[in-house]
Scaffold this active site. Structure first.
Site, PDB file in Angstrom:
ATOM      1  N   GLY A  27     -16.136   4.928  11.297  1.00  0.00           N
ATOM      2  CA  GLY A  27     -15.377   5.947  12.088  1.00  0.00           C
ATOM      3  C   GLY A  27     -15.545   5.571  13.425  1.00  0.00           C
ATOM      4  O   GLY A  27     -15.126   6.452  14.537  1.00  0.00           O
ATOM      5  N   GLU A  38     -20.082   0.487   7.679  1.00  0.00           N
ATOM      6  CA  GLU A  38     -18.848  -0.390   7.119  1.00  0.00           C
ATOM      7  C   GLU A  38     -17.378  -0.182   7.725  1.00  0.00           C
ATOM      8  O   GLU A  38     -16.644   0.345   7.570  1.00  0.00           O
ATOM      9  CB  GLU A  38     -18.768   0.142   5.533  1.00  0.00           C
ATOM     10  CG  GLU A  38     -18.580   1.712   5.447  1.00  0.00           C
ATOM     11  CD  GLU A  38     -18.729   2.182   4.172  1.00  0.00           C
ATOM     12  OE1 GLU A  38     -19.337   1.695   3.252  1.00  0.00           O
ATOM     13  OE2 GLU A  38     -18.117   3.155   4.012  1.00  0.00           O
ATOM     14  N   PRO A  39     -17.460  -0.666   9.252  1.00  0.00           N
ATOM     15  CA  PRO A  39     -16.309  -0.470  10.064  1.00  0.00           C
ATOM     16  C   PRO A  39     -15.309  -1.430   9.510  1.00  0.00           C
ATOM     17  O   PRO A  39     -15.642  -2.707   8.947  1.00  0.00           O
ATOM     18  CB  PRO A  39     -16.981  -1.144  11.240  1.00  0.00           C
ATOM     19  CG  PRO A  39     -18.259  -2.151  11.094  1.00  0.00           C
ATOM     20  CD  PRO A  39     -18.636  -1.608   9.748  1.00  0.00           C
ATOM     21  N   GLY A  40     -14.255  -1.087   9.705  1.00  0.00           N
ATOM     22  CA  GLY A  40     -12.887  -1.623   9.615  1.00  0.00           C
ATOM     23  C   GLY A  40     -12.276  -2.067  11.146  1.00  0.00           C
ATOM     24  O   GLY A  40     -12.543  -3.166  11.677  1.00  0.00           O
ATOM     25  N   ARG A  96       1.560   2.110  11.023  1.00  0.00           N
ATOM     26  CA  ARG A  96       0.678   3.089  11.538  1.00  0.00           C
ATOM     27  C   ARG A  96       1.512   3.901  12.640  1.00  0.00           C
ATOM     28  O   ARG A  96       1.362   5.274  12.621  1.00  0.00           O
ATOM     29  CB  ARG A  96      -0.531   2.364  12.278  1.00  0.00           C
ATOM     30  CG  ARG A  96      -1.356   1.782  11.661  1.00  0.00           C
ATOM     31  CD  ARG A  96      -2.390   0.898  12.088  1.00  0.00           C
ATOM     32  NE  ARG A  96      -3.527   2.055  12.340  1.00  0.00           N
ATOM     33  CZ  ARG A  96      -3.754   2.748  13.598  1.00  0.00           C
ATOM     34  NH1 ARG A  96      -3.104   2.211  14.491  1.00  0.00           N
ATOM     35  NH2 ARG A  96      -4.622   3.665  13.496  1.00  0.00           N
ATOM     36  N   TYR A 105       0.687   7.837  11.135  1.00  0.00           N
ATOM     37  CA  TYR A 105      -0.255   8.470  11.750  1.00  0.00           C
ATOM     38  C   TYR A 105      -0.094   8.904  13.319  1.00  0.00           C
ATOM     39  O   TYR A 105      -0.845   9.420  13.819  1.00  0.00           O
ATOM     40  CB  TYR A 105      -1.506   7.691  11.986  1.00  0.00           C
ATOM     41  CG  TYR A 105      -2.107   7.013  10.387  1.00  0.00           C
ATOM     42  CD1 TYR A 105      -2.382   7.776   9.400  1.00  0.00           C
ATOM     43  CD2 TYR A 105      -2.388   5.553  10.437  1.00  0.00           C
ATOM     44  CE1 TYR A 105      -3.007   7.266   8.255  1.00  0.00           C
ATOM     45  CE2 TYR A 105      -2.803   5.124   9.475  1.00  0.00           C
ATOM     46  CZ  TYR A 105      -3.062   5.935   8.319  1.00  0.00           C
ATOM     47  OH  TYR A 105      -3.895   5.160   7.278  1.00  0.00           O
ATOM     48  N   CYS A 146      16.287   1.168   7.775  1.00  0.00           N
ATOM     49  CA  CYS A 146      17.340   2.173   7.657  1.00  0.00           C
ATOM     50  C   CYS A 146      16.422   3.438   7.285  1.00  0.00           C
ATOM     51  O   CYS A 146      16.368   4.063   6.335  1.00  0.00           O
ATOM     52  CB  CYS A 146      18.334   1.994   6.669  1.00  0.00           C
ATOM     53  SG  CYS A 146      19.542   0.556   7.425  1.00  0.00           S
ATOM     54  N   GLU A 147      15.415   3.643   8.224  1.00  0.00           N
ATOM     55  CA  GLU A 147      14.672   5.068   8.422  1.00  0.00           C
ATOM     56  C   GLU A 147      14.340   5.146   9.801  1.00  0.00           C
ATOM     57  O   GLU A 147      14.744   4.268  10.506  1.00  0.00           O
ATOM     58  CB  GLU A 147      13.199   4.747   7.424  1.00  0.00           C
ATOM     59  CG  GLU A 147      13.197   4.383   6.106  1.00  0.00           C
ATOM     60  CD  GLU A 147      13.319   5.572   5.428  1.00  0.00           C
ATOM     61  OE1 GLU A 147      13.220   6.535   5.675  1.00  0.00           O
ATOM     62  OE2 GLU A 147      13.463   5.220   4.066  1.00  0.00           O
ATOM     63  N   TYR A 161      -5.268  -2.312   9.747  1.00  0.00           N
ATOM     64  CA  TYR A 161      -4.269  -1.629   8.996  1.00  0.00           C
ATOM     65  C   TYR A 161      -2.643  -1.928   9.362  1.00  0.00           C
ATOM     66  O   TYR A 161      -2.051  -0.966   9.398  1.00  0.00           O
ATOM     67  CB  TYR A 161      -4.405  -0.205   9.063  1.00  0.00           C
ATOM     68  CG  TYR A 161      -5.827   0.277   9.007  1.00  0.00           C
ATOM     69  CD1 TYR A 161      -6.367   0.140   7.314  1.00  0.00           C
ATOM     70  CD2 TYR A 161      -6.755   0.488   9.898  1.00  0.00           C
ATOM     71  CE1 TYR A 161      -7.607   0.615   7.173  1.00  0.00           C
ATOM     72  CE2 TYR A 161      -7.988   0.940   9.478  1.00  0.00           C
ATOM     73  CZ  TYR A 161      -8.218   0.815   8.131  1.00  0.00           C
ATOM     74  OH  TYR A 161      -9.951   1.157   7.803  1.00  0.00           O
TER      75      TYR A 161
HETATM   76  C1  LIG Z   1     -11.437   2.855   5.492  1.00  0.00           C
HETATM   77  C2  LIG Z   1     -12.980   2.893   5.340  1.00  0.00           C
HETATM   78  C3  LIG Z   1     -13.874   2.375   5.977  1.00  0.00           C
HETATM   79  C4  LIG Z   1     -13.468   1.971   7.397  1.00  0.00           C
HETATM   80  O1  LIG Z   1     -12.844   2.750   8.423  1.00  0.00           O
HETATM   81  P1  LIG Z   1     -12.502   2.466  10.042  1.00  0.00           P
HETATM   82  O2  LIG Z   1     -11.940   3.466  10.342  1.00  0.00           O
HETATM   83  O3  LIG Z   1     -11.410   1.091   9.728  1.00  0.00           O
HETATM   84  O4  LIG Z   1     -13.666   1.780  10.259  1.00  0.00           O
HETATM   85  C5  LIG Z   1     -15.217   2.532   5.980  1.00  0.00           C
HETATM   86  N1  LIG Z   1     -15.769   3.060   4.594  1.00  0.00           N
HETATM   87  C6  LIG Z   1     -14.794   3.549   3.809  1.00  0.00           C
HETATM   88  C7  LIG Z   1     -15.371   4.089   2.419  1.00  0.00           C
HETATM   89  C8  LIG Z   1     -13.443   3.204   4.039  1.00  0.00           C
HETATM   90  O5  LIG Z   1     -12.521   3.875   3.087  1.00  0.00           O
END
Ligand SMILES: *Cc1c(COP(=O)(O)O)cnc(C)c1O
Length: 409
Positions: free
Chosen positions: A225, A266-268, A305, A309, A335-336, A363
C-alpha cells in the site's frame, strides 16, 4: 518527482522507439534497484523481507532482477507461482496469496512447496481437513482499517472480499485448534494507498494483537500500500518514517512474543511504478469545439489505469521537449472512450511525435489485452546502460494462436 526522468534521457527513449517501435514499455533496472534498497534500509536495523507483488509487472527479466537483489515474491495465482519458480525463485521465497481460488489450486501450490496464505474460512477448514498439522499456512486477516485514497483499490473496508475479518478471529482460532493447523504467518494487505503512517500502524497493531494468540508464527506480513507520486504535489507514503515506527514496534512485539519473527512486506507499485514509462506515437491531431485531441497508437488495451481507476499518468512530448506548451486531451485509438488525460499542458504536439506516459511500470503491461484485435506492445529493460528487448511485440499469429478453425457449411 520521478527518479526515472533523472537517469534516462529523452534521446535514449527515442532511440528505443526507433529500434523496437512504438508503442513500447520501457523499464529502468537502476530505478527498481534504488527503490528496493530504499525500502530495505527504511526498516533498519530489522532485516525486512521484501516479497515483490509480481502482479504489478511479471516479465521474467524483472523477476530475475528482483531475485538477484534478494527479493522474494508475492503471487496471487498458480501461474504467477510458476513464473516465479521459472525465474529462479526458490519455493520458500514465494508466498501464494490468492483470493477466491479453488482448494485444488491451493493444493497445487502446496505441491510446489511455496508458502500458502489463506483468506477465507471455508478454505481454512478444507486445508485443515487435508493437511492437519503437516503443512503450515499463513492467515490473511482484514483489520478493517481504511488506509485512505481510492476506494477502487482499497481492500480493508468492511465490505471487502479480501481476508478474514478480524471480528471472526475466535472462529478462526477454533478451527486452527480443532484441526491442529500450524499457522506460521499472519498477513494483512489493506489496499493501495497508505497516506498516513498512523493509520497504517493502527492496522499493524490489530494484527499484532491477534498474533499473540498463534503460537507457531515465524513471520508477520504487513502487505503493501506504499503510495508513490503520480503527479507533482501528490502525497506519498513516508517510507522512512513508517519503517522506523514499525521497526521499533516490531522489535518490542518480538520480545513480548518470546521469539524473533520475520517482518515481511509485499510491495508492487513502490518497486516498479516509477521505473517504467510507456511510449506511444501520435497518429492524429483533431481540433474540436471543446479541445484539441491528440490520438495515439495505443489505448485502454495497453494502459487501462486511467480509465479503470481514474489514475493520473503524467504525459510528456519527448519529440518536442522545448516546444510551446499548449492544452491537449490525449486519447487512444480504441472504439471506447479511452482518455489518458484531459486538458493537459504539453509541449506542442505534431503528428508523429512520441508521447511518454510516466509511472507506467506497475499495472501497465500486466493489465494489457488484445481488445480491438490489437497487439500487446513490446517491453524493453534498460540494464547496465543497454536497452534490451524483454518481450517482443505480438503479431498476427499471436491473435489466432488459440483459435480452432472449423468448417461451416
Ligand atoms: C496487489 C497486492 C500487493 C501490491 O500492492 P501495491 O499497491 O502494488 O504495492 C500486495 N499484496 C497483495 C496481496 C496484493 O494483492
Amino acid at each position: 518527482m520521478n527518479t526515472f526522468a533523472a537517469m534516462i534521457l529523452d534521446k535514449d527513449l527515442l532511440s528505443i522507439v526507433e529500434e523496437f517501435g512504438a508503442p513500447v514499455y520501457v523499464y529502468d533496472a537502476n530505478t527498481i534497484a534504488a527503490q528496493y534498497t530504499r525500502l530495505k534500509n527504511a526498516f533498519n536495523p530489522i532485516d525486512v523481507k521484501i516479497k515483490y507483488a509480481c502482479k504489478a509487472l511479471n516479465n521474467s527479466a524483472i523477476l530475475k532482477l528482483l531475485k538477484s537483489m534478494g527479493s522474494g515474491l508475492d503471487t496471487v495465482s498458480i501461474n504467477e507461482v510458476k513464473l516465479g519458480l521459472h525465474a529462479g525463485f526458490l519455493p520458500h521465497e514465494i508466498i501464494f496469496t490468492p483470493n477466491c481460488v479453488s482448494i485444488e489450486e491451493i493444493q497445487e501450490a502446496v505441491s510446489l512447496g511455496v508458502h500458502i496464505n489463506i483468506d477465507n474460512i471455508s478454505i481454512l477448514e478444507q486445508f485443515g481437513a487435508i493437511y492437519g498439522n503437516s503443512v503450515p499456512c499463513c492467515i490473511r486477516l482484514n483489520p478493517h482499517i481504511l488506509a485512505g485514497g481510492n476506494n477502487k483499490i482499497s481492500t480493508g473496508h468492511i465490505d471487502s472480499k479480501f481476508g478474514i475479518s478480524v471480528y471472526q478471529l475466535r472462529h478462526v482460532l477454533r478451527i486452527v485448534e480443532s484441526q491442529k493447523i500450524k499457522v506460521n504467518g499472519l498477513h494483512m494487505h489493506t489496499g493501495s494507498d497508505i497516506l498516513d503512517a498512523g493509520v497504517f500502524l493502527q492496522g499493524a497493531e490489530i494484527l499484532l494483537d491477534a498474533a499473540v494468540q498463534f503460537k507457531d508464527l515465524t513471520f508477520i506480513d504487513f502487505g503493501s500500500g506504499f503510495k508513490v507520486a503520480y503527479k507533482v504535489g501528490d502525497i506519498t507514503t513516508d517510507i522512512e518514517e513508517l519503517g522506523q515506527s514499525i521497526a521499533i514496534r516490531f522489535l518490542e512485539f518480538c520480545k513480548e512474543y518470546g521469539r524473533d519473527l520475520e517482518l515481511w512486506f509485499e510491495p508492487g507499485k513502490f518497486l516498479v511504478s516509477e521505473a517504467g514509462v510507456f511510449l506511444a506515437k501520435v497518429n492524429v491531431l483533431k481540433q474540436t469545439t471543446a479541445t484539441v485531441f491528440a490520438g495515439v497508437d495505443s489505448g485502454l488495451n495497453h494502459l487501462i489505469r486511467p480509465m479503470l481507476y481514474d489514475s493520473y499518468h503524467h504525459i510528456l512530448n519527448i519529440s518536442n521537449p522545448t516546444g510551446k506548451e499548449r492544452i491537449y486531451t490525449v486519447v487512444g485509438y480504441i472504439c471506447e472512450t479511452d482518455t489518458f488525460g484531459w486538458d493537459r499542458k504539453i509541449n506542442e504536439i505534431r503528428e508523429g511525435d512520441i508521447l511518454c506516459f510516466k509511472n507506467a511500470g506497475a499495472y501497465g503491461f500486466t493489465m494489457s489485452s488484445n481488445y480491438n484485435a490489437r497487439y500487446r506492445p513490446a517491453e524493453v529493460l534498460i540494464y547496465k546502460g543497454e536497452a534490451k528487448l524483454i518481450r517482443r511485440r505480438e503479431n498476427f499469429e499471436d491473435l489466432l494462436r488459440n483459435e480452432v478453425q472449423i468448417e461451416l457449411n
